[in-house]
Write a protein that holds these residues in place. Structure first.
Motif, mmCIF file in Angstrom:
data_model
loop_
_atom_site.group_PDB
_atom_site.id
_atom_site.type_symbol
_atom_site.label_atom_id
_atom_site.label_comp_id
_atom_site.label_asym_id
_atom_site.label_seq_id
_atom_site.Cartn_x
_atom_site.Cartn_y
_atom_site.Cartn_z
ATOM 1 N N ALA A 34 37.886 -28.845 -17.171
ATOM 2 C CA ALA A 34 36.743 -28.048 -16.712
ATOM 3 C C ALA A 34 35.611 -28.132 -17.724
ATOM 4 O O ALA A 34 35.836 -28.407 -18.908
ATOM 5 N N ARG A 35 34.413 -27.847 -17.234
ATOM 6 C CA ARG A 35 33.238 -27.805 -18.106
ATOM 7 C C ARG A 35 32.370 -26.620 -17.695
ATOM 8 O O ARG A 35 32.191 -26.365 -16.503
ATOM 9 N N VAL A 36 31.856 -25.910 -18.671
ATOM 10 C CA VAL A 36 30.912 -24.823 -18.399
ATOM 11 C C VAL A 36 29.518 -25.436 -18.334
ATOM 12 O O VAL A 36 29.047 -26.027 -19.307
ATOM 13 N N THR A 37 28.855 -25.296 -17.186
ATOM 14 C CA THR A 37 27.586 -25.987 -16.965
ATOM 15 C C THR A 37 26.381 -25.052 -16.905
ATOM 16 O O THR A 37 25.257 -25.487 -17.108
ATOM 17 N N HIS A 38 26.595 -23.772 -16.581
ATOM 18 C CA HIS A 38 25.495 -22.816 -16.424
ATOM 19 C C HIS A 38 25.805 -21.546 -17.199
ATOM 20 O O HIS A 38 26.970 -21.154 -17.322
ATOM 21 N N ILE A 39 24.752 -20.889 -17.679
ATOM 22 C CA ILE A 39 24.938 -19.620 -18.387
ATOM 23 C C ILE A 39 23.818 -18.647 -18.034
ATOM 24 O O ILE A 39 22.657 -19.037 -17.864
ATOM 25 N N TRP A 40 24.197 -17.382 -17.917
ATOM 26 C CA TRP A 40 23.248 -16.273 -17.843
ATOM 27 C C TRP A 40 23.754 -15.168 -18.756
ATOM 28 O O TRP A 40 24.963 -14.898 -18.792
ATOM 29 N N THR A 41 22.874 -14.552 -19.501
ATOM 30 C CA THR A 41 23.164 -13.289 -20.177
ATOM 31 C C THR A 41 21.975 -12.370 -19.933
ATOM 32 O O THR A 41 20.955 -12.774 -19.355
ATOM 33 N N GLN A 42 22.090 -11.134 -20.380
ATOM 34 C CA GLN A 42 21.007 -10.163 -20.206
ATOM 35 C C GLN A 42 19.796 -10.492 -21.078
ATOM 36 O O GLN A 42 18.747 -9.853 -20.957
ATOM 37 N N SER A 43 19.910 -11.502 -21.941
ATOM 38 C CA SER A 43 18.821 -11.881 -22.844
ATOM 39 C C SER A 43 18.639 -13.390 -22.820
ATOM 40 O O SER A 43 19.576 -14.139 -23.074
ATOM 41 N N LYS A 44 17.427 -13.819 -22.504
ATOM 42 C CA LYS A 44 17.154 -15.269 -22.479
ATOM 43 C C LYS A 44 17.407 -15.874 -23.859
ATOM 44 O O LYS A 44 17.915 -16.991 -23.988
ATOM 45 N N GLU A 45 17.066 -15.132 -24.900
ATOM 46 C CA GLU A 45 17.264 -15.613 -26.268
ATOM 47 C C GLU A 45 18.749 -15.839 -26.565
ATOM 48 O O GLU A 45 19.140 -16.869 -27.137
ATOM 49 N N VAL A 46 19.580 -14.875 -26.164
ATOM 50 C CA VAL A 46 21.028 -15.005 -26.358
ATOM 51 C C VAL A 46 21.558 -16.179 -25.536
ATOM 52 O O VAL A 46 22.370 -16.977 -26.004
ATOM 53 N N SER A 47 21.096 -16.283 -24.300
ATOM 54 C CA SER A 47 21.541 -17.385 -23.437
ATOM 55 C C SER A 47 21.232 -18.739 -24.065
ATOM 56 O O SER A 47 22.078 -19.644 -24.069
ATOM 57 N N GLU A 48 20.027 -18.891 -24.590
ATOM 58 C CA GLU A 48 19.627 -20.154 -25.218
ATOM 59 C C GLU A 48 20.494 -20.438 -26.446
ATOM 60 O O GLU A 48 20.894 -21.584 -26.678
ATOM 61 N N MET A 49 20.790 -19.391 -27.215
ATOM 62 C CA MET A 49 21.615 -19.567 -28.411
ATOM 63 C C MET A 49 23.025 -20.041 -28.045
ATOM 64 O O MET A 49 23.552 -20.997 -28.620
ATOM 65 N N VAL A 50 23.624 -19.376 -27.045
ATOM 66 C CA VAL A 50 24.972 -19.761 -26.625
ATOM 67 C C VAL A 50 24.954 -21.150 -25.997
ATOM 68 O O VAL A 50 25.854 -21.965 -26.226
ATOM 69 N N SER A 51 23.909 -21.438 -25.227
ATOM 70 C CA SER A 51 23.766 -22.748 -24.593
ATOM 71 C C SER A 51 23.768 -23.869 -25.624
ATOM 72 O O SER A 51 24.488 -24.869 -25.486
ATOM 73 N N LYS A 52 22.970 -23.702 -26.680
ATOM 74 C CA LYS A 52 22.900 -24.733 -27.726
ATOM 75 C C LYS A 52 24.201 -24.827 -28.510
ATOM 76 O O LYS A 52 24.645 -25.924 -28.870
ATOM 77 N N THR A 53 24.811 -23.677 -28.778
ATOM 78 C CA THR A 53 26.029 -23.654 -29.589
ATOM 79 C C THR A 53 27.198 -24.290 -28.854
ATOM 80 O O THR A 53 28.017 -24.991 -29.458
ATOM 81 N N CYS A 54 27.275 -24.053 -27.538
ATOM 82 C CA CYS A 54 28.449 -24.489 -26.767
ATOM 83 C C CYS A 54 28.128 -25.584 -25.750
ATOM 84 O O CYS A 54 28.928 -25.820 -24.826
ATOM 85 N N TYR A 55 26.987 -26.250 -25.927
ATOM 86 C CA TYR A 55 26.634 -27.415 -25.104
ATOM 87 C C TYR A 55 26.643 -27.095 -23.602
ATOM 88 O O TYR A 55 27.175 -27.871 -22.795
ATOM 89 N N ILE A 56 26.096 -25.941 -23.242
ATOM 90 C CA ILE A 56 25.992 -25.556 -21.833
ATOM 91 C C ILE A 56 24.625 -26.025 -21.329
ATOM 92 O O ILE A 56 23.591 -25.661 -21.884
ATOM 93 N N GLU A 57 24.617 -26.824 -20.273
ATOM 94 C CA GLU A 57 23.416 -27.564 -19.888
ATOM 95 C C GLU A 57 22.276 -26.689 -19.367
ATOM 96 O O GLU A 57 21.111 -26.909 -19.694
ATOM 97 N N LYS A 58 22.593 -25.683 -18.548
ATOM 98 C CA LYS A 58 21.530 -24.984 -17.824
ATOM 99 C C LYS A 58 21.586 -23.474 -18.074
ATOM 100 O O LYS A 58 22.631 -22.848 -17.892
ATOM 101 N N VAL A 59 20.456 -22.921 -18.469
ATOM 102 C CA VAL A 59 20.287 -21.474 -18.574
ATOM 103 C C VAL A 59 19.597 -21.010 -17.293
ATOM 104 O O VAL A 59 18.518 -21.512 -16.948
ATOM 105 N N VAL A 60 20.201 -20.062 -16.579
ATOM 106 C CA VAL A 60 19.611 -19.584 -15.326
ATOM 107 C C VAL A 60 18.946 -18.233 -15.547
ATOM 108 O O VAL A 60 19.325 -17.456 -16.425
ATOM 109 N N ASN A 61 17.932 -17.948 -14.731
ATOM 110 C CA ASN A 61 17.181 -16.694 -14.851
ATOM 111 C C ASN A 61 17.888 -15.531 -14.171
ATOM 112 O O ASN A 61 17.741 -14.384 -14.584
ATOM 113 N N LYS A 62 18.652 -15.841 -13.123
ATOM 114 C CA LYS A 62 19.437 -14.820 -12.421
ATOM 115 C C LYS A 62 20.856 -15.370 -12.265
ATOM 116 O O LYS A 62 21.029 -16.552 -11.937
ATOM 117 N N TYR A 63 21.846 -14.509 -12.471
ATOM 118 C CA TYR A 63 23.209 -15.046 -12.377
ATOM 119 C C TYR A 63 23.534 -15.535 -10.975
ATOM 120 O O TYR A 63 24.340 -16.447 -10.792
#
Length: 274
Positions: A34-63
């Motif tokens: 499996a691969r995690v491809t999308h992420i949403w959190t309550q904070s765009k900043e947190v989402s971007e941080m987790v995305s970069k750290t864990c190689y998650i391709e897409k940050v979404v604006n709404k879950y």
């Protein structure tokens, strides 16, 4: 699932995570199916941080934007109060979903979520400690003699952390019979649930607040005693994720719904009295 950036992971605010990850070798130890491809959190900043750290391709604006783009959902939040609201769009869409522990802190709320399933194995939920190798035993196989007492303990608060010791305990004692008596007490930050089952009479489950200990279950028998102490976080978490992936692939029920609701009911006793 994805591996991670070693330097960026050092910034993780939960220090236990980098500590157990750095003991492993990637990609050898990562999940292959499996691969995690999308992420949403309550904070765009947190989402971007987790995305970069864990190689998650897409940050979404709404879950909800994940619907139609993924095969399954990890609702990796332990704020049970939001689980019904946040899981509903995915359940309505027929997506399999792993809902972080606890699913709910009341029986009725847990039942509402499970009743939204489009098929019986759509919701996967548990404490990963259910699969801890340290707790992966059955009481009947341990040859301890008649059980005189069981003490199960964990740090932190009842609402979010009691499930981490309740769930492996319930798995450990499948032939406990019906629950006959219970009582709950709280002294300072220490909460204790006392249980008496038909076949095992003296069980204490405690959350110890700021007292730091590893999750542990001590069993006192007439023949001998045994203290089971949780150590390997990575193993338990990886195993639980693999179990969820299995439900996504095969729609197989791996945890009985009655067991899920029984565990929630025990948490709820504490929530009513905490």
């Amino acid at each position: 699932c994805n591996g991670y950036n070693y330097e960026l992971m050092k910034n993780c605010p939960f220090e236990v995570i980098p500590k157990y990850l750095e003991k492993r070798e990637f990609p050898n130890d990562q999940i292959k199916d499996a691969r995690v491809t999308h992420i949403w959190t309550q904070s765009k900043e947190v989402s971007e941080m987790v995305s970069k750290t864990c190689y998650i391709e897409k940050v979404v604006n709404k879950y909800e934007d994940m619907i139609g783009n993924v095969d399954g959902i990890l609702l990796a939040r332990d704020d049970a109060i939001n689980h019904l609201k946040m899981s509903k769009p995915f359940l309505d869409a027929g997506l399999p979903i792993y809902i972080d522990k606890p699913l709910a802190t009341s029986y009725l709320e847990g039942k509402k979520i499970l009743d939204l399933q489009k098929y019986p194995a759509q919701v996967f939920t548990c404490s990963a400690l259910r699969y801890a190798k340290e707790f992966n035993k059955k009481l009947d196989d341990l040859d301890l003699g008649k059980i005189l007492k069981i003490d199960a303990r964990i740090s932190k608060d009842w609402e979010k952390y009691s499930i981490h010791i309740i769930e492996p305990l319930i798995s450990l004692i499948p032939h406990r019979g019906r629950l006959e008596e219970y009582s709950f007490s709280k002294k300072g930050n220490i909460s204790t649930l006392k249980l008496s089952y038909e076949k095992i009479k003296n069980i204490n489950i405690s959350t110890l607040g700021s007292i730091k200990i590893e999750p542990q279950i001590k069993i006192i028998g007439e023949k001998r005693s045994l203290n089971l102490i949780f150590k390997d976080t990575f193993f338990a978490f990886k195993y639980a994720l693999n179990q969820f992936i299995k439900t996504v692939k095969y729609k197989e029920i791996l945890i009985n719904q009655d067991s899920i609701l029984e565990i929630i009911s025990l948490i709820e006793i504490g929530m009513r009295n905490d």
